[in-house]
Design a protein around this motif. Structure first.
Motif, PDB file in Angstrom:
ATOM      1  N   LYS A  12     -10.034   4.410   5.797  1.00  0.00           N
ATOM      2  CA  LYS A  12     -10.532   4.404   4.443  1.00  0.00           C
ATOM      3  C   LYS A  12     -10.270   5.846   3.716  1.00  0.00           C
ATOM      4  O   LYS A  12     -10.595   6.547   2.965  1.00  0.00           O
ATOM      5  CB  LYS A  12     -12.201   4.768   4.646  1.00  0.00           C
ATOM      6  N   TRP A  36      -8.645   3.236   0.703  1.00  0.00           N
ATOM      7  CA  TRP A  36      -7.304   2.300   1.201  1.00  0.00           C
ATOM      8  C   TRP A  36      -7.551   2.534   2.743  1.00  0.00           C
ATOM      9  O   TRP A  36      -7.542   3.863   3.073  1.00  0.00           O
ATOM     10  CB  TRP A  36      -6.109   2.949   0.417  1.00  0.00           C
ATOM     11  N   ASP A  58      -6.368  -5.421   1.999  1.00  0.00           N
ATOM     12  CA  ASP A  58      -6.220  -6.673   1.810  1.00  0.00           C
ATOM     13  C   ASP A  58      -6.179  -7.053   0.482  1.00  0.00           C
ATOM     14  O   ASP A  58      -5.475  -8.229  -0.026  1.00  0.00           O
ATOM     15  CB  ASP A  58      -7.532  -7.551   2.472  1.00  0.00           C
ATOM     16  N   TRP A  59      -6.841  -6.338  -0.608  1.00  0.00           N
ATOM     17  CA  TRP A  59      -6.613  -7.000  -1.853  1.00  0.00           C
ATOM     18  C   TRP A  59      -5.422  -6.786  -2.667  1.00  0.00           C
ATOM     19  O   TRP A  59      -4.855  -7.451  -3.279  1.00  0.00           O
ATOM     20  CB  TRP A  59      -7.734  -6.159  -2.612  1.00  0.00           C
ATOM     21  N   HIS A  60      -4.594  -5.709  -2.556  1.00  0.00           N
ATOM     22  CA  HIS A  60      -3.804  -5.309  -3.021  1.00  0.00           C
ATOM     23  C   HIS A  60      -2.289  -5.111  -2.311  1.00  0.00           C
ATOM     24  O   HIS A  60      -1.264  -4.671  -2.863  1.00  0.00           O
ATOM     25  CB  HIS A  60      -4.070  -3.866  -4.033  1.00  0.00           C
ATOM     26  N   GLY A  61      -2.385  -5.404  -1.073  1.00  0.00           N
ATOM     27  CA  GLY A  61      -1.130  -5.061  -0.248  1.00  0.00           C
ATOM     28  C   GLY A  61      -0.694  -3.759  -0.054  1.00  0.00           C
ATOM     29  O   GLY A  61      -1.493  -2.945  -0.037  1.00  0.00           O
ATOM     30  N   GLN A  62       0.776  -3.557  -0.103  1.00  0.00           N
ATOM     31  CA  GLN A  62       1.216  -2.319   0.284  1.00  0.00           C
ATOM     32  C   GLN A  62       1.647  -1.483  -0.911  1.00  0.00           C
ATOM     33  O   GLN A  62       1.858  -1.706  -2.094  1.00  0.00           O
ATOM     34  CB  GLN A  62       2.641  -2.785   1.027  1.00  0.00           C
ATOM     35  N   GLN A  65       3.416   6.028  -0.802  1.00  0.00           N
ATOM     36  CA  GLN A  65       3.005   7.310  -1.675  1.00  0.00           C
ATOM     37  C   GLN A  65       4.051   8.570  -1.153  1.00  0.00           C
ATOM     38  O   GLN A  65       4.205   8.528   0.311  1.00  0.00           O
ATOM     39  CB  GLN A  65       1.818   7.822  -1.691  1.00  0.00           C
ATOM     40  N   PRO A  76       3.440   7.314  -6.316  1.00  0.00           N
ATOM     41  CA  PRO A  76       3.630   5.869  -5.797  1.00  0.00           C
ATOM     42  C   PRO A  76       5.285   5.748  -5.637  1.00  0.00           C
ATOM     43  O   PRO A  76       5.733   6.046  -6.816  1.00  0.00           O
ATOM     44  CB  PRO A  76       2.966   5.036  -6.573  1.00  0.00           C
ATOM     45  N   ASN A  79       7.145  -0.179  -3.255  1.00  0.00           N
ATOM     46  CA  ASN A  79       6.440  -0.904  -2.215  1.00  0.00           C
ATOM     47  C   ASN A  79       6.993  -2.601  -1.999  1.00  0.00           C
ATOM     48  O   ASN A  79       6.220  -3.225  -1.619  1.00  0.00           O
ATOM     49  CB  ASN A  79       5.159  -0.932  -2.943  1.00  0.00           C
TER      50      ASN A  79
ATOM     51  N   PRO B   9      -9.843  -3.268 -11.070  1.00  0.00           N
ATOM     52  CA  PRO B   9     -10.751  -2.886  -9.869  1.00  0.00           C
ATOM     53  C   PRO B   9     -10.418  -1.376  -9.819  1.00  0.00           C
ATOM     54  O   PRO B   9      -9.356  -0.762  -9.947  1.00  0.00           O
ATOM     55  CB  PRO B   9     -10.256  -3.627  -8.837  1.00  0.00           C
ATOM     56  N   HIS B  11      -9.664   0.380  -7.099  1.00  0.00           N
ATOM     57  CA  HIS B  11      -8.495   0.761  -6.276  1.00  0.00           C
ATOM     58  C   HIS B  11      -7.111   0.898  -6.961  1.00  0.00           C
ATOM     59  O   HIS B  11      -6.338   1.788  -7.006  1.00  0.00           O
ATOM     60  CB  HIS B  11      -8.331   0.057  -5.050  1.00  0.00           C
ATOM     61  N   LEU B  12      -7.000  -0.001  -8.273  1.00  0.00           N
ATOM     62  CA  LEU B  12      -6.093   0.230  -9.146  1.00  0.00           C
ATOM     63  C   LEU B  12      -6.044   0.908 -10.222  1.00  0.00           C
ATOM     64  O   LEU B  12      -4.946   1.641 -10.868  1.00  0.00           O
ATOM     65  CB  LEU B  12      -5.524  -1.256  -9.436  1.00  0.00           C
ATOM     66  N   ASN B  14      -7.445   3.932  -9.552  1.00  0.00           N
ATOM     67  CA  ASN B  14      -6.991   5.152  -8.878  1.00  0.00           C
ATOM     68  C   ASN B  14      -5.486   5.359  -8.877  1.00  0.00           C
ATOM     69  O   ASN B  14      -4.872   6.193  -8.823  1.00  0.00           O
ATOM     70  CB  ASN B  14      -7.707   5.130  -7.339  1.00  0.00           C
ATOM     71  N   LEU B  15      -4.941   4.151  -8.554  1.00  0.00           N
ATOM     72  CA  LEU B  15      -3.349   4.201  -8.194  1.00  0.00           C
ATOM     73  C   LEU B  15      -2.767   4.298  -9.521  1.00  0.00           C
ATOM     74  O   LEU B  15      -1.512   5.199  -9.720  1.00  0.00           O
ATOM     75  CB  LEU B  15      -3.013   2.818  -7.698  1.00  0.00           C
ATOM     76  N   MET B  45       3.350   1.277 -10.880  1.00  0.00           N
ATOM     77  CA  MET B  45       2.936   1.474  -9.608  1.00  0.00           C
ATOM     78  C   MET B  45       2.216   0.186  -9.157  1.00  0.00           C
ATOM     79  O   MET B  45       1.834  -0.067  -7.938  1.00  0.00           O
ATOM     80  CB  MET B  45       2.332   2.730  -9.235  1.00  0.00           C
ATOM     81  N   ALA B  47       3.043  -2.842  -9.652  1.00  0.00           N
ATOM     82  CA  ALA B  47       3.825  -4.024  -9.191  1.00  0.00           C
ATOM     83  C   ALA B  47       3.534  -4.325  -7.750  1.00  0.00           C
ATOM     84  O   ALA B  47       3.589  -3.446  -6.802  1.00  0.00           O
ATOM     85  CB  ALA B  47       5.362  -3.419  -9.646  1.00  0.00           C
ATOM     86  N   GLY B  48       3.297  -5.554  -7.608  1.00  0.00           N
ATOM     87  CA  GLY B  48       3.156  -6.034  -6.188  1.00  0.00           C
ATOM     88  C   GLY B  48       1.701  -5.895  -5.543  1.00  0.00           C
ATOM     89  O   GLY B  48       1.421  -6.495  -4.581  1.00  0.00           O
ATOM     90  N   THR B  49       0.753  -5.372  -6.418  1.00  0.00           N
ATOM     91  CA  THR B  49      -0.616  -5.181  -6.091  1.00  0.00           C
ATOM     92  C   THR B  49      -1.353  -6.130  -6.680  1.00  0.00           C
ATOM     93  O   THR B  49      -2.695  -6.063  -6.207  1.00  0.00           O
ATOM     94  CB  THR B  49      -0.939  -3.533  -6.570  1.00  0.00           C
ATOM     95  N   ARG B  59      -2.429 -12.267  -5.836  1.00  0.00           N
ATOM     96  CA  ARG B  59      -2.680 -12.070  -4.246  1.00  0.00           C
ATOM     97  C   ARG B  59      -3.945 -12.785  -3.981  1.00  0.00           C
ATOM     98  O   ARG B  59      -5.110 -12.909  -4.782  1.00  0.00           O
ATOM     99  CB  ARG B  59      -2.774 -10.577  -4.140  1.00  0.00           C
ATOM    100  N   PHE B  61      -6.801 -12.163  -2.718  1.00  0.00           N
ATOM    101  CA  PHE B  61      -7.995 -11.657  -2.575  1.00  0.00           C
ATOM    102  C   PHE B  61      -8.346 -11.279  -4.161  1.00  0.00           C
ATOM    103  O   PHE B  61      -9.255 -10.294  -4.193  1.00  0.00           O
ATOM    104  CB  PHE B  61      -8.139 -10.308  -1.639  1.00  0.00           C
ATOM    105  N   LEU B  62      -7.582 -11.554  -4.966  1.00  0.00           N
ATOM    106  CA  LEU B  62      -7.957 -11.188  -6.347  1.00  0.00           C
ATOM    107  C   LEU B  62      -8.173 -12.300  -7.255  1.00  0.00           C
ATOM    108  O   LEU B  62      -7.827 -13.492  -7.008  1.00  0.00           O
ATOM    109  CB  LEU B  62      -6.790 -10.213  -7.076  1.00  0.00           C
ATOM    110  N   GLY B 100     -15.455  -4.614   3.246  1.00  0.00           N
ATOM    111  CA  GLY B 100     -15.071  -3.415   2.523  1.00  0.00           C
ATOM    112  C   GLY B 100     -15.367  -2.241   3.770  1.00  0.00           C
ATOM    113  O   GLY B 100     -15.116  -1.192   3.789  1.00  0.00           O
TER     114      GLY B 100
END
Lengths: 371, 100
Positions: A12, A36, A58-62, A65, A76, A79, B9, B11-12, B14-15, B45, B47-49, B59, B61-62, B100
């Protein structure tokens, strides 16, 4: 003030834990990338403030950083991990073929020879390299296309390339290990590869002494003796003194020779550390005691290190990247558990203390000596 | 250019270093893939997520939701609904409830 910085990857997020060289009082910073999965964080031997992190869900892959300030801020990086040409197939658990598909980065290794070069060991197993500080990644396809790939198979964690060892004196030599394909060595900078599994035996294979298919869990070497490589295999602790061509079992008096990590003392090339686990179905230490075993004879004879480690009712695992040594004198030894405990010994393993006891499941531990 | 509001979401967010929804300027008819192309142009950043680098596919799970509908399985060249193009409704990228 000289000290150490522990880089902890967890299920996490990532944690950065620091102390001065006494290694008794610790400051925990994190989680970085909270939520993550942080598979691994590792710093450059040339510039310890340059740190790379592999994060994944799992949701967003790789995502990869990079920090240039010791983990205070992150950026970032690239990737995209694209296999070169035809991907071919490996064997799934039931023996049927499956095509290679990139899933995640297990291990990042910044080069000791060039600041902008970083290696990445990935699942499905292959080796990638960046020459621009992580901005872009290129496969070294000679490993995946070595010819034995159709016989590789995933371990329980997936078909992962989890170990990358570089020879500090010879930039052309690279060792890698893959679960469950085995060990490989390149003497031309990763262009071509040889199987490095002579003498290994694994009873789960149709032919136990097969060149490929071994579930190597981790390998380690001492920089002053780069032809000597130590291995914790699924079962068996082994050593090779000829750069992986032939291996000898050195499990000796260990209470179990199953385990995941293995580490070499920074100043004593024949001093090793392992953490025995009961079996491949019981992923916890024998007798509910967390014991690190140290050999000062390059294997064969082992002593239990227990002072400060829980000796009752301990039923967590220590994963393959969750054991590390620093380079101070006396040497520090660090281990993380799947229960989120991080233990440190400032005296080569004689005495241990809990650094943190409530972290998420610990996947990886690296330690840097910082000025 | 069409302004499209996109909700990401956590996570994204934050990214990408953003709070709340983002707005991107979409060129052309404002299809699902146009909106995501514009999002990735503004926030490289990401891209790919959301979509696989190689195949360009969403993907697993989206999900994509908007105007009370799940449009995850619509073709990527499907135009976004009028209320999204008019800026009244948000195009939502949502993580599946997958543990989760």
């Amino acid at each position: 003030m000289e000290g150490v910085r522990i880089l902890v990857g967890t299920a996490k997020g990532g944690f950065i834990i620091t102390s001065d060289r006494s290694r008794r009082d610790w400051t925990v910073d994190g989680p970085h990338f909270g939520g993550w999965v942080v598979m691994h964080m590792n710093g450059s031997p040339m510039d310890p403030d340059r740190i790379y992190a592999s994060q994944w869900t799992d949701w967003h892959g790789q995502v990869v950083q990079r920090s240039l300030d010791g983990g205070r801020s992150w950026e970032p990086m690239g990737n995209e991990f694209a296999y070169e040409g035809e991907v071919g197939t490996y064997r799934t658990f039931d023996g049927s073929p499956a095509p290679w598909e990139f899933k995640k980065v297990w291990h990042l290794l910044p080069s000791p020879h060039d600041q902008d070069t970083v290696y990445a060991g990935v699942e499905d197993a292959s080796l990638f390299r960046s020459r621009d500080g992580g901005a872009s990644w290129t496969e070294l396809p000679g490993l995946r296309t070595h010819g034995s790939g159709e016989h590789w198979q995933p371990g329980a964690g997936g078909l992962c390339l989890h170990t990358i060892l570089l020879d500090p004196e010879n930039p052309q030599r690279i060792y890698v290990a893959i679960s469950a394909a085995g060990a490989f060595r390149s003497d031309d900078g990763g262009a071509s590869w040889e199987v490095a599994t002579g003498g290994l035996e694994s009873d789960f294979l149709p032919e136990p002494a097969s060149p490929v298919g071994h579930c190597v869990h981790k390998m380690a070497l001492h920089p002053s003796h780069p032809d000597t490589v130590f291995m914790q295999k699924h079962w068996d602790v082994c050593r090779s003194d000829d750069a992986g061509a032939t291996w000898t079992e050195v499990s000796g008096n260990l209470p179990s020779d199953f385990g995941f990590p293995i580490a070499v003392h920074p100043h004593e090339p024949e001093t090793l550390y392992v953490v025995p686990i009961l079996s491949d179905t019981e992923h916890y230490p024998p007798e509910g005691k967390l014991r690190v075993y140290r050999s000062r004879t390059g294997g064969g004879e082992w002593e239990a290190l227990t002072r400060g480690l829980p000796q009752d009712d301990f039923y967590h695992n220590i994963l393959r990247d969750a054991l590390a040594v620093d380079s101070l004198d006396p040497a520090g030894v660090y281990l993380g558990t799947t229960g989120g405990h991080l233990y440190a010994s400032p005296d080569g393993g004689d005495q241990w203390q809990a650094v943190a006891e409530g972290l998420p499941r610990i996947l990886s531990v690296e330690v840097q000596t910082v000025p | 250019m069409t302004p499209v509001r996109i909700a990401l979401p956590a996570h994204l967010r934050n990214l990408a270093g953003v709070e709340g929804e983002v707005q991107v300027e979409v060129d052309g008819p404002a299809t699902i893939s146009d909106a995501l192309d514009a999002l990735e142009a503004s926030y490289p950043m990401l891209a790919g997520t959301i979509r696989d680098h190689e195949s360009g596919e969403r993907r697993d799970f989206l999900r994509y939701f908007t105007c009370g509908e799940d449009i995850s399985h619509h073709r990527p060249d499907t135009p976004l609904p009028e209320p999204v193009v008019r800026g009244e409704r948000v195009f939502r990228v949502v993580g599946a409830i997958a543990g989760g």
